[in-house]
Design a protein around this motif. Structure first.
Motif, PDB file in Angstrom:
ATOM      1  N   PRO A 104      -1.015 -15.660 -21.693  1.00 28.39           N
ATOM      2  CA  PRO A 104      -1.599 -15.692 -20.348  1.00 28.39           C
ATOM      3  C   PRO A 104      -2.021 -14.319 -19.858  1.00 28.39           C
ATOM      4  O   PRO A 104      -1.676 -13.289 -20.457  1.00 28.39           O
ATOM      5  CB  PRO A 104      -0.440 -16.236 -19.498  1.00 28.39           C
ATOM      6  N   PRO A 105      -2.795 -14.270 -18.756  1.00 25.04           N
ATOM      7  CA  PRO A 105      -3.186 -12.982 -18.154  1.00 25.04           C
ATOM      8  C   PRO A 105      -1.966 -12.111 -17.868  1.00 25.04           C
ATOM      9  O   PRO A 105      -0.887 -12.606 -17.539  1.00 25.04           O
ATOM     10  CB  PRO A 105      -3.880 -13.412 -16.861  1.00 25.04           C
ATOM     11  N   LYS A 106      -2.172 -10.812 -17.964  1.00 26.30           N
ATOM     12  CA  LYS A 106      -1.063  -9.877 -17.754  1.00 26.30           C
ATOM     13  C   LYS A 106      -0.696  -9.722 -16.282  1.00 26.30           C
ATOM     14  O   LYS A 106       0.411  -9.307 -15.954  1.00 26.30           O
ATOM     15  CB  LYS A 106      -1.423  -8.515 -18.350  1.00 26.30           C
ATOM     16  N   VAL A 107      -1.653 -10.045 -15.407  1.00 27.70           N
ATOM     17  CA  VAL A 107      -1.381  -9.884 -13.976  1.00 27.70           C
ATOM     18  C   VAL A 107      -2.128 -10.943 -13.172  1.00 27.70           C
ATOM     19  O   VAL A 107      -3.251 -11.320 -13.520  1.00 27.70           O
ATOM     20  CB  VAL A 107      -1.772  -8.461 -13.487  1.00 27.70           C
ATOM     21  N   MET A 108      -1.479 -11.415 -12.126  1.00 27.35           N
ATOM     22  CA  MET A 108      -2.127 -12.280 -11.143  1.00 27.35           C
ATOM     23  C   MET A 108      -1.921 -11.629  -9.771  1.00 27.35           C
ATOM     24  O   MET A 108      -0.793 -11.378  -9.352  1.00 27.35           O
ATOM     25  CB  MET A 108      -1.517 -13.680 -11.143  1.00 27.35           C
ATOM     26  N   ILE A 109      -3.040 -11.326  -9.118  1.00 29.53           N
ATOM     27  CA  ILE A 109      -3.003 -10.774  -7.762  1.00 29.53           C
ATOM     28  C   ILE A 109      -3.435 -11.886  -6.820  1.00 29.53           C
ATOM     29  O   ILE A 109      -4.546 -12.412  -6.945  1.00 29.53           O
ATOM     30  CB  ILE A 109      -3.932  -9.554  -7.631  1.00 29.53           C
ATOM     31  N   SER A 110      -2.562 -12.260  -5.914  1.00 35.08           N
ATOM     32  CA  SER A 110      -2.831 -13.425  -5.068  1.00 35.08           C
ATOM     33  C   SER A 110      -2.779 -13.051  -3.594  1.00 35.08           C
ATOM     34  O   SER A 110      -1.908 -12.290  -3.156  1.00 35.08           O
ATOM     35  CB  SER A 110      -1.807 -14.528  -5.356  1.00 35.08           C
ATOM     36  N   GLY A 111      -3.723 -13.579  -2.842  1.00 36.66           N
ATOM     37  CA  GLY A 111      -3.817 -13.279  -1.416  1.00 36.66           C
ATOM     38  C   GLY A 111      -2.674 -13.878  -0.614  1.00 36.66           C
ATOM     39  O   GLY A 111      -2.066 -14.880  -0.989  1.00 36.66           O
ATOM     40  N   SER A 112      -2.392 -13.246   0.485  1.00 33.58           N
ATOM     41  CA  SER A 112      -1.490 -13.750   1.515  1.00 33.58           C
ATOM     42  C   SER A 112      -1.905 -13.023   2.790  1.00 33.58           C
ATOM     43  O   SER A 112      -3.002 -12.472   2.854  1.00 33.58           O
ATOM     44  CB  SER A 112      -0.019 -13.493   1.152  1.00 33.58           C
ATOM     45  N   ALA A 113      -1.080 -13.027   3.797  1.00 31.94           N
ATOM     46  CA  ALA A 113      -1.461 -12.381   5.060  1.00 31.94           C
ATOM     47  C   ALA A 113      -0.221 -11.949   5.822  1.00 31.94           C
ATOM     48  O   ALA A 113       0.883 -12.452   5.578  1.00 31.94           O
ATOM     49  CB  ALA A 113      -2.296 -13.341   5.911  1.00 31.94           C
ATOM     50  N   ILE A 160      -0.652  -9.812  -1.911  1.00 36.18           N
ATOM     51  CA  ILE A 160      -1.178  -8.859  -0.923  1.00 36.18           C
ATOM     52  C   ILE A 160      -1.211  -9.523   0.454  1.00 36.18           C
ATOM     53  O   ILE A 160      -1.976 -10.448   0.686  1.00 36.18           O
ATOM     54  CB  ILE A 160      -2.557  -8.307  -1.334  1.00 36.18           C
ATOM     55  N   ARG A 161      -0.349  -9.042   1.338  1.00 36.37           N
ATOM     56  CA  ARG A 161      -0.266  -9.570   2.702  1.00 36.37           C
ATOM     57  C   ARG A 161      -1.244  -8.805   3.585  1.00 36.37           C
ATOM     58  O   ARG A 161      -0.945  -7.742   4.114  1.00 36.37           O
ATOM     59  CB  ARG A 161       1.167  -9.461   3.219  1.00 36.37           C
ATOM     60  N   LEU A 162      -2.427  -9.381   3.723  1.00 35.15           N
ATOM     61  CA  LEU A 162      -3.532  -8.712   4.396  1.00 35.15           C
ATOM     62  C   LEU A 162      -3.390  -8.716   5.913  1.00 35.15           C
ATOM     63  O   LEU A 162      -3.039  -9.735   6.520  1.00 35.15           O
ATOM     64  CB  LEU A 162      -4.844  -9.390   4.025  1.00 35.15           C
ATOM     65  N   GLY A 163      -3.718  -7.580   6.515  1.00 37.94           N
ATOM     66  CA  GLY A 163      -3.883  -7.510   7.951  1.00 37.94           C
ATOM     67  C   GLY A 163      -5.328  -7.826   8.304  1.00 37.94           C
ATOM     68  O   GLY A 163      -6.084  -8.363   7.488  1.00 37.94           O
ATOM     69  N   MET A 164      -5.738  -7.503   9.517  1.00 39.47           N
ATOM     70  CA  MET A 164      -7.124  -7.723   9.927  1.00 39.47           C
ATOM     71  C   MET A 164      -8.018  -6.736   9.179  1.00 39.47           C
ATOM     72  O   MET A 164      -7.845  -5.525   9.285  1.00 39.47           O
ATOM     73  CB  MET A 164      -7.284  -7.519  11.436  1.00 39.47           C
ATOM     74  N   VAL A 165      -8.968  -7.271   8.429  1.00 33.37           N
ATOM     75  CA  VAL A 165      -9.813  -6.438   7.572  1.00 33.37           C
ATOM     76  C   VAL A 165     -11.064  -6.008   8.339  1.00 33.37           C
ATOM     77  O   VAL A 165     -11.788  -6.833   8.887  1.00 33.37           O
ATOM     78  CB  VAL A 165     -10.206  -7.193   6.290  1.00 33.37           C
ATOM     79  N   LEU A 166     -11.312  -4.695   8.360  1.00 34.71           N
ATOM     80  CA  LEU A 166     -12.476  -4.131   9.037  1.00 34.71           C
ATOM     81  C   LEU A 166     -13.576  -3.855   8.027  1.00 34.71           C
ATOM     82  O   LEU A 166     -13.387  -3.080   7.083  1.00 34.71           O
ATOM     83  CB  LEU A 166     -12.107  -2.820   9.746  1.00 34.71           C
ATOM     84  N   GLY A 167     -14.720  -4.500   8.213  1.00 35.72           N
ATOM     85  CA  GLY A 167     -15.846  -4.293   7.324  1.00 35.72           C
ATOM     86  C   GLY A 167     -17.132  -4.721   7.996  1.00 35.72           C
ATOM     87  O   GLY A 167     -17.123  -5.589   8.880  1.00 35.72           O
TER      88      GLY A 167
END
Length: 302
Positions: A104-113, A160-167
């Protein structure tokens, strides 16, 4: 590196793709291949469904950013179900496919907040803080639990527990700016609730950082190291735009307009990126003033 990306046509995904495509081979999972080609280009492989794959052994990494926006609509029972299933169902499917393989893949990066923590008042919050049980926590907790099921000796999982993203390309700020430009912007409710924010370029950089640093695993707060109150955020935004700052949006009007979802705007978290900083990650935009100036300058060019 060969990467499977979900949410590639979204706000964060599109900016991330501009960095990934020059160094990696990326396949984007999307229900609309046409959207993938229109937004990302015809050189990107688009997968319509995970059913096309027996397992994920062909990939070195999985980045899972898909999910119905949590603050775009009033939380009707149907909308709550969409918010939950758009995260839970796909993540569970990804993990099942990942575990079906032998390499399997060596890493899984998964969103959260940061909604994982629920309302926290002015208490400083890190990755070990105890959450307040409410809908946003329930959504994120199960989302993370499902992603962590992929963890093994062969695969590390980063949340990754995301805050409010500025873009400039989207997100909450793009919706806020028009009101401020007309001089009608101001704090919401008491204005004392904390806002944990992060510049989109730092989101991209931290994802790349987690991809490359094999010692990183577990939950990471994806927020700038200087959370501010809603009052401070509002005042800084008005100053950067050169607009007055005297209006105030009463809490009752937010509750009337958005119902239960208003709690996201009226309650906050003072979140610190402790584990990212301990891992050696450096923020390009640690201060709100610098982040807003760059973002608003980019908005004028789009």
């Amino acid at each position: 590196m060969k990467i499977l990306l979900t949410g590639g046509t979204g706000f964060i995904g599109r900016r991330l793709m501009s960095h990934l495509r020059t160094h990696h081979q990326v396949s984007v999972l999307s229900r609309s291949p046409t959207k993938v080609y229109q937004r990302l280009g015809h050189d990107i492989e688009a997968l319509l469904s995970l059913d096309e794959l027996d397992n994920l052994d062909q990939f070195d990494a999985v980045i899972n950013l898909a999910g119905e926006p949590i603050a775009d609509k009033r939380w009707s029972p149907a909308q709550k179900e969409r918010i939950c299933q758009s995260r839970w169902q796909l993540t569970a499917q990804l993990v099942d496919k990942l575990k079906a393989g032998s390499a399997p893949p060596k890493v899984m990066i998964s969103g959260s907040a940061v909604g994982f923590y629920g309302r926290q008042g002015d208490t400083l919050v890190d990755e070990d803080s105890r959450p307040h049980p409410e809908f946003s926590h329930e959504v994120c907790a199960r989302w993370e639990q499902q992603a962590l099921a992929a963890q093994s000796e062969q695969t590390r999982v980063c949340l990754i527990r995301l805050g409010m993203v500025l873009g400039a390309e989207g997100g909450a700020l793009k919706k806020m700016v028009p009101g401020y430009r007309f001089g009608l912007g101001g704090p919401i409710g008491s204005g004392k609730q904390y806002m944990s924010w992060i510049h989109i370029e730092d989101v991209v950089n931290l994802i790349l950082f987690l991809l490359e640093h094999e010692e990183c695993h577990g939950a990471f707060n994806a927020t700038a190291p200087e959370p501010v109150t809603n009052e401070q955020f509002s005042r800084c935004l008005a100053q950067v735009l050169g607009k007055p700052h005297f209006a105030r949006i009463p809490a009752w009007s937010m509750k009337l307009l958005f119902g239960e979802m208003a709690q996201l705007l009226l309650n906050g978290q003072r979140v610190m990126p402790v584990r990212l900083q301990q891992a050696g990650f450096h923020f390009r935009y640690p201060s709100l003033d610098k982040a807003l100036k760059e973002t608003l300058s980019a908005m004028l060019k789009t």
